[in-house]
Scaffold this motif. Structure first.
Motif, PDB file in Angstrom:
ATOM      1  N   ASP A   1       2.274   3.038   2.224  1.00  0.00           N
ATOM      2  CA  ASP A   1       1.865   3.990   3.248  1.00  0.00           C
ATOM      3  C   ASP A   1       2.733   3.772   4.490  1.00  0.00           C
ATOM      4  O   ASP A   1       2.502   2.857   5.274  1.00  0.00           O
ATOM      5  CB  ASP A   1       0.384   3.819   3.592  1.00  0.00           C
ATOM      6  CG  ASP A   1      -0.141   4.953   4.463  1.00  0.00           C
ATOM      7  OD1 ASP A   1       0.684   5.637   5.102  1.00  0.00           O
ATOM      8  OD2 ASP A   1      -1.364   5.161   4.493  1.00  0.00           O
TER       9      ASP A   1
ATOM     10  N   ASN B   1       1.001   4.029   8.113  1.00  0.00           N
ATOM     11  CA  ASN B   1       0.154   2.928   8.567  1.00  0.00           C
ATOM     12  C   ASN B   1       0.950   1.807   9.234  1.00  0.00           C
ATOM     13  O   ASN B   1       0.379   0.988   9.951  1.00  0.00           O
ATOM     14  CB  ASN B   1      -0.649   2.343   7.399  1.00  0.00           C
ATOM     15  CG  ASN B   1      -1.874   3.190   7.089  1.00  0.00           C
ATOM     16  OD1 ASN B   1      -2.279   4.026   7.903  1.00  0.00           O
ATOM     17  ND2 ASN B   1      -2.432   3.016   5.903  1.00  0.00           N
TER      18      ASN B   1
ATOM     19  N   ASP C   1       0.799  -1.235   0.000  1.00  0.00           N
ATOM     20  CA  ASP C   1       0.000   0.000   0.000  1.00  0.00           C
ATOM     21  C   ASP C   1       0.832   1.286   0.000  1.00  0.00           C
ATOM     22  O   ASP C   1       0.280   2.383  -0.079  1.00  0.00           O
ATOM     23  CB  ASP C   1      -0.950   0.025   1.195  1.00  0.00           C
ATOM     24  CG  ASP C   1      -0.229  -0.145   2.530  1.00  0.00           C
ATOM     25  OD1 ASP C   1       0.956   0.227   2.623  1.00  0.00           O
ATOM     26  OD2 ASP C   1      -0.858  -0.654   3.475  1.00  0.00           O
TER      27      ASP C   1
END
Length: 369
Positions: free
Chosen positions: A197, A200, A195
Motif C-alpha cells: 500500500d 499508507n 502490505d
C-alpha cells in the motif's frame, strides 16, 4: 502593453499612409471586406517576443517581416471564421462562457484575474482570443472531420509500413522511496513489501516520499541500473545515497520488448492517418478559398515596401494595395499549410481597434482533432 520603440515607429508609418480615409485607420488588411487591425498584429507579436522583450531592438525591416508572417496567419484565421459563419456554425456566447469557466477552474479564486493584471492583459482581449481558438477547433471537428474516412485496409497498410513505430523496448515499472535517513527508507520499504500500500507510507512515515515511474532499460542511469540488476518483481534494491538524501527502488514490473499487435496499435494508426488526412483536407480547402477570396494588404507589410523604404519605414502612401499577381493567394507567400494556432474573428462584439493582449498558455494550441 509592452512595446519596442521600433514597433511604435511602424505604427506611425502605417497610420501616416491612410490617405485621409478615417475608415482605414489602424487597419492592416481586409479579408473579403472584414478588417484586420494593427492591434491584432501587435498582440500576436508581443506574445511571440515575450521572452526577448528588452533584450534587443529589432530593425524596422525585421519587424515588417515578422508582422507579415503573423498577418498571413491572421488572414487564414479570418477565412476560417467566415467559413463557419457561412455554415451557421459560429462560436456562440454560451460556448465561450463554458470554455472560460473551464480555464478559470484551474486557478484558485482571484488568481486568474491576477495573472491578467501581471501580464498587462485585458480580459476582453483574452475572451476574444478564446473565441478564435474555439472557432478553429469547431472548424476541424465539425467541418473537416466529417469529410474523412479511414478503412481497415488503409489502416493495415499503415501498420505494416510503419511497424517500427509500434515497437516497445524493454521497460521497468519502479517505486522510488525517498527519505531523510537510511533507516527510515529501509522501514518504509519493508512496510510496502508487507502490505503493498503505497498511500499508507506517507501516513506511517511522514518524511518519506514515494513516486512510481516507468523507465526504459536503455535510459536507466548507471546507479539505478546497478541497483536493479538481478532483481525480480517485488524485490527492492539496497538504499542509495546522493546529495538529495536516501532512496531505494522497488521493482514492480519488468516488461519485455515487444511489438504492439494490430488490435492494440489501431488507435495509434487511426490517429496518425487522421492527422495526415486532416492536414490534406485543410490545405485543399484553403487553396480553393484563397482562389476566390478578396484580400487587400497594407503596402507597408509587403516585400516591395521594404525595398522601397530601405527598411526605414518609408514607403507608398496608400494603406491598401491590390496584389499585382493574378490571384490573392500568390501574394500571401507566408500562408501556413496547416491549421492556425489562434483564430481571428471580425464579429467580436464590435471590438475593433482594441489594444489588447492575452496569455497564450491560457488559450492552448490543441486543434481538437
Amino acid at each position: 502593453m509592452k512595446r519596442h520603440i521600433a514597433i511604435v515607429f511602424i505604427l506611425a508609418a502605417l497610420l501616416a499612409g491612410c490617405s485621409g480615409d478615417t475608415d482605414d485607420i489602424g487597419i492592416v488588411a481586409r479579408v473579403n471586406g472584414a478588417p484586420i487591425y494593427l492591434s491584432q498584429l501587435e498582440f500576436q507579436h508581443d506574445q511571440f517576443q515575450e521572452d526577448s522583450v528588452g533584450a534587443y531592438v529589432p530593425s524596422v525591416a525585421k519587424l515588417r517581416k515578422e508582422y507579415g508572417e503573423i498577418l498571413s496567419d491572421l488572414i487564414v484565421q479570418e477565412l476560417v471564421v467566415q467559413e463557419l459563419a457561412r455554415r451557421d456554425l459560429s462560436v456562440t456566447d454560451e460556448e465561450l462562457r463554458k470554455a472560460e469557466n473551464t480555464v478559470r477552474a484551474d486557478y484558485p479564486e482571484g488568481a486568474f484575474e491576477q495573472v491578467l493584471v501581471e501580464e498587462y492583459i485585458d480580459l476582453k482581449s483574452w475572451r476574444r482570443q478564446l473565441r478564435y481558438y474555439l472557432a478553429q477547433k469547431k472548424f476541424f471537428q465539425q467541418v473537416l472531420r466529417p469529410q474523412i474516412k479511414i478503412d481497415y485496409k488503409e489502416a493495415e497498410k499503415y501498420y505494416r509500413d510503419h511497424i517500427s513505430d509500434f515497437y516497445l523496448p524493454e521497460s521497468m515499472r519502479i517505486l522510488v522511496v525517498r527519505g531523510p535517513s537510511r533507516e527510515l527508507v529501509v522501514k518504509a520499504v519493508e512496510k510496502y513489501q508487507k502490505d503493498h500500500d503505497q498511500m499508507n507510507l506517507a501516513t506511517a512515515f511522514g518524511e518519506v516520499e514515494t513516486r512510481e515511474v516507468v523507465v526504459r532499460e536503455g535510459r536507466l542511469s548507471a546507479p539505478w541500473r546497478n541497483a536493479l540488476t538481478g532483481l525480480k518483481a517485488g524485490q527492492a534494491s539496497d538504499v542509495l545515497t546522493d546529495r538529495f538524501g536516501f532512496e531505494a527502488l522497488v521493482l514492480l514490473e519488468r516488461s519485455e520488448a515487444k511489438v504492439l499487435p494490430p488490435a492494440q496499435a489501431y488507435p495509434l494508426v487511426e490517429e496518425a492517418l487522421l492527422e495526415k488526412k486532416m492536414e490534406n483536407a485543410f490545405e485543399q480547402w484553403l487553396s480553393g478559398t484563397l482562389a476566390k477570396a478578396d484580400i487587400k494588404v497594407s503596402e507597408h507589410l509587403l516585400e516591395s515596401a521594404s525595398k522601397a523604404g530601405d527598411g526605414d519605414g518609408s514607403g507608398p502612401d496608400a494603406v491598401f494595395t491590390e496584389p499585382d499577381t493574378p490571384s490573392a493567394d500568390e501574394d500571401m507567400q507566408s500562408l501556413p499549410p496547416d491549421a492556425p494556432q489562434d483564430m481571428s474573428e471580425d464579429d467580436m462584439n464590435g471590438q475593433e481597434q482594441s489594444d489588447e493582449a492575452i496569455p497564450m498558455d491560457q488559450v492552448g494550441t490543441d486543434t481538437g482533432i
